[in-house]
Design a protein around this motif. Structure first.
Motif, PDB file in Angstrom:
ATOM      1  N   PHE A  83       0.858  -1.183   0.000  1.00  0.00           N
ATOM      2  CA  PHE A  83       0.000   0.000   0.000  1.00  0.00           C
ATOM      3  C   PHE A  83       0.892   1.229   0.000  1.00  0.00           C
ATOM      4  O   PHE A  83       1.796   1.355   0.841  1.00  0.00           O
ATOM      5  CB  PHE A  83      -0.913   0.002   1.226  1.00  0.00           C
ATOM      6  CG  PHE A  83      -1.981  -1.059   1.179  1.00  0.00           C
ATOM      7  CD1 PHE A  83      -3.205  -0.787   0.584  1.00  0.00           C
ATOM      8  CD2 PHE A  83      -1.766  -2.329   1.703  1.00  0.00           C
ATOM      9  CE1 PHE A  83      -4.195  -1.758   0.535  1.00  0.00           C
ATOM     10  CE2 PHE A  83      -2.748  -3.304   1.649  1.00  0.00           C
ATOM     11  CZ  PHE A  83      -3.968  -3.018   1.054  1.00  0.00           C
ATOM     12  N   VAL A  84       0.648   2.110  -0.931  1.00  0.00           N
ATOM     13  CA  VAL A  84       1.484   3.298  -1.082  1.00  0.00           C
ATOM     14  C   VAL A  84       0.657   4.550  -0.811  1.00  0.00           C
ATOM     15  O   VAL A  84      -0.365   4.769  -1.482  1.00  0.00           O
ATOM     16  CB  VAL A  84       2.100   3.374  -2.492  1.00  0.00           C
ATOM     17  CG1 VAL A  84       2.993   4.599  -2.611  1.00  0.00           C
ATOM     18  CG2 VAL A  84       2.880   2.108  -2.806  1.00  0.00           C
ATOM     19  N   GLN A 102      -2.912   2.926 -15.605  1.00  0.00           N
ATOM     20  CA  GLN A 102      -2.698   2.085 -16.776  1.00  0.00           C
ATOM     21  C   GLN A 102      -1.791   0.900 -16.465  1.00  0.00           C
ATOM     22  O   GLN A 102      -1.800  -0.087 -17.182  1.00  0.00           O
ATOM     23  CB  GLN A 102      -2.083   2.906 -17.914  1.00  0.00           C
ATOM     24  CG  GLN A 102      -2.968   4.042 -18.385  1.00  0.00           C
ATOM     25  CD  GLN A 102      -4.348   3.555 -18.810  1.00  0.00           C
ATOM     26  OE1 GLN A 102      -4.484   2.540 -19.487  1.00  0.00           O
ATOM     27  NE2 GLN A 102      -5.397   4.259 -18.374  1.00  0.00           N
ATOM     28  N   TYR A 103      -1.009   1.029 -15.406  1.00  0.00           N
ATOM     29  CA  TYR A 103      -0.085  -0.052 -15.100  1.00  0.00           C
ATOM     30  C   TYR A 103      -0.813  -1.212 -14.436  1.00  0.00           C
ATOM     31  O   TYR A 103      -1.599  -1.004 -13.521  1.00  0.00           O
ATOM     32  CB  TYR A 103       1.028   0.461 -14.190  1.00  0.00           C
ATOM     33  CG  TYR A 103       1.850   1.538 -14.848  1.00  0.00           C
ATOM     34  CD1 TYR A 103       2.595   1.231 -15.973  1.00  0.00           C
ATOM     35  CD2 TYR A 103       1.855   2.843 -14.380  1.00  0.00           C
ATOM     36  CE1 TYR A 103       3.345   2.216 -16.600  1.00  0.00           C
ATOM     37  CE2 TYR A 103       2.598   3.827 -15.006  1.00  0.00           C
ATOM     38  CZ  TYR A 103       3.348   3.497 -16.118  1.00  0.00           C
ATOM     39  OH  TYR A 103       4.078   4.472 -16.747  1.00  0.00           O
ATOM     40  N   PRO A 104      -0.536  -2.412 -14.898  1.00  0.00           N
ATOM     41  CA  PRO A 104      -1.273  -3.571 -14.382  1.00  0.00           C
ATOM     42  C   PRO A 104      -0.962  -3.895 -12.935  1.00  0.00           C
ATOM     43  O   PRO A 104      -1.707  -4.631 -12.308  1.00  0.00           O
ATOM     44  CB  PRO A 104      -0.831  -4.711 -15.311  1.00  0.00           C
ATOM     45  CG  PRO A 104       0.485  -4.282 -15.840  1.00  0.00           C
ATOM     46  CD  PRO A 104       0.440  -2.796 -15.928  1.00  0.00           C
ATOM     47  N   LYS A 121      -3.017   0.669  -3.995  1.00  0.00           N
ATOM     48  CA  LYS A 121      -2.764  -0.734  -3.690  1.00  0.00           C
ATOM     49  C   LYS A 121      -2.076  -1.324  -4.904  1.00  0.00           C
ATOM     50  O   LYS A 121      -2.643  -1.307  -5.997  1.00  0.00           O
ATOM     51  CB  LYS A 121      -4.083  -1.464  -3.415  1.00  0.00           C
ATOM     52  CG  LYS A 121      -3.930  -2.936  -3.046  1.00  0.00           C
ATOM     53  CD  LYS A 121      -5.301  -3.559  -2.801  1.00  0.00           C
ATOM     54  CE  LYS A 121      -5.187  -5.013  -2.381  1.00  0.00           C
ATOM     55  NZ  LYS A 121      -6.532  -5.619  -2.162  1.00  0.00           N
ATOM     56  N   VAL A 122      -0.877  -1.828  -4.723  1.00  0.00           N
ATOM     57  CA  VAL A 122      -0.110  -2.311  -5.873  1.00  0.00           C
ATOM     58  C   VAL A 122       0.425  -3.713  -5.606  1.00  0.00           C
ATOM     59  O   VAL A 122       0.760  -4.064  -4.471  1.00  0.00           O
ATOM     60  CB  VAL A 122       1.068  -1.360  -6.203  1.00  0.00           C
ATOM     61  CG1 VAL A 122       0.566   0.048  -6.451  1.00  0.00           C
ATOM     62  CG2 VAL A 122       2.104  -1.366  -5.118  1.00  0.00           C
TER      63      VAL A 122
ATOM     64  N   VAL B 160      -7.211  -8.744  -9.182  1.00  0.00           N
ATOM     65  CA  VAL B 160      -5.836  -9.050  -9.564  1.00  0.00           C
ATOM     66  C   VAL B 160      -5.756  -9.212 -11.075  1.00  0.00           C
ATOM     67  O   VAL B 160      -6.518  -9.971 -11.664  1.00  0.00           O
ATOM     68  CB  VAL B 160      -5.362 -10.345  -8.877  1.00  0.00           C
ATOM     69  CG1 VAL B 160      -3.942 -10.674  -9.295  1.00  0.00           C
ATOM     70  CG2 VAL B 160      -5.457 -10.208  -7.372  1.00  0.00           C
ATOM     71  N   GLN B 161      -4.859  -8.464 -11.693  1.00  0.00           N
ATOM     72  CA  GLN B 161      -4.713  -8.498 -13.142  1.00  0.00           C
ATOM     73  C   GLN B 161      -3.622  -9.484 -13.543  1.00  0.00           C
ATOM     74  O   GLN B 161      -2.603  -9.603 -12.866  1.00  0.00           O
ATOM     75  CB  GLN B 161      -4.355  -7.108 -13.664  1.00  0.00           C
ATOM     76  CG  GLN B 161      -5.402  -6.060 -13.364  1.00  0.00           C
ATOM     77  CD  GLN B 161      -6.664  -6.272 -14.153  1.00  0.00           C
ATOM     78  OE1 GLN B 161      -6.643  -6.343 -15.377  1.00  0.00           O
ATOM     79  NE2 GLN B 161      -7.782  -6.403 -13.453  1.00  0.00           N
TER      80      GLN B 161
END
Lengths: 179, 179
Positions: A83-84, A102-104, A121-122, B160-161
């Motif tokens: 989490f950022v 756009q980033y998956p 959330k990444v 989730v991608q």
DNA sequence: TGTTGTCGCGGAATTTAATTCGGCCACTAT
DNA sequence: ATAGTGGCCGAATTAAATTCCGCGACAACA
């Protein structure tokens, strides 16, 4: 005679209140959307066509946004969840931030109240990929600082539940709220 | 003759690497898991039975954990999304915290690195219900403090991608990592 | 270099489920 | 009271899931 005389579609935005059966149906389908209408009907005491009709209505009304498979993050090489938190200089810079969507590896972007402006959330393959993403964030105009919370273990993660919020008494040291 | 002679189930944990077609399939099914195998096959250049076989394999291998409908939070009276950070006195107290996972408003519980121990994602009907949840948290043994980040707007939220992480060059001011 | 076993695929057949249809009953509003 | 409405059920129909079997590519191995 005042119904959908405009033709084309009778898909009126049925925004009715959900009853107990609707919530039961949602509960079943959140757990497993692959059940047949026969079994779904049995679980909520309805005939298969009736259950089907209910689900169709829930879809039309938007209560059910869609159906998706749930992917194991590890299976797609994204075992690292982070989490950022991002602080930005101004609110107007959010369009630039939207490019990040756009980033998956970015799953969620929220604007939050508190001592930060944005919350992301990444999911990345490793810390190296996370570093790459953070580098991109730092290059985004308006971003003044970020804080990362790397997830060590996930104890619970599930979709939106239909269950109603548990009632809870007002703590003894608090007054009854005015509204 | 050395195959599953133990009987019962031949569901061996097929943990093979996903190929391009598998990832395409996941991409389609994450968007909409209600497509027929006929259409799925057409989208990834496979016959319906072949597509079916692939999906079955993805399920058996665990890459596809399940299928779920996506519920509109507003439709189930949970319009307020909040991330709650919790600091605790010791790590041993987590079992108590796990009781929180029984509440339907709690969607995620993570243990994180950073200046906090636990991170919760919760959805409530309003600030009143959030207050009730926080009251419960404060009563949990070991909880020393919490910080709440109330979400004002959500700009992106998706499952989730399967997409692979974008390659990104090492920033100029950084040295190439050793490993 | 031939051979054998395995794996994934396609086409057709079969089984199962989704979807439609018509009629019934309860409830509502006029 | 009574026509209209909405939701349900059972049966029928349509469409899809699933199975079956043979083919061809590929790899291990002789």
């Amino acid at each position: 005679m005042d119904e959908e005389t405009d033709g084309v579609l009778q898909n009126k935005p049925v925004a009715r209140e959900l009853d107990a059966i609707d919530r039961k149906i949602l509960g079943v389908l959140v757990d497993d959307a692959t059940v047949s209408y026969a079994e779904l009907g049995e679980r909520v005491c309805l005939s298969p066509p009736a259950a089907h009709e209910r689900v169709k209505r829930l879809r039309r009304s938007g209560a059910i946004r869609g159906t998706a498979v749930i992917i194991d993050p590890k299976a797609v090489k994204k075992p690292l969840l982070t989490f950022v938190h991002i602080d930005t200089k101004g609110w107007g810079k959010t369009p630039e931030l939207m490019a990040v969507s756009q980033y998956p590896e970015v799953e969620e972007i929220h604007s939050v109240a508190g001592d930060t402006c944005m919350l992301l959330k990444v999911r990345t393959e490793d810390t190296r990929a996370l570093e790459g993403l953070l580098a991109r964030l730092y290059e985004t105009p308006g971003v003044t600082s970020t804080r990362s919370y790397v997830v060590l273990s996930t104890y619970l993660e599930r979709p939106v539940q239909p269950g109603v919020t548990t009632e809870w008494p007002t703590p003894r040291h608090m007054a009854t709220p005015l509204y």
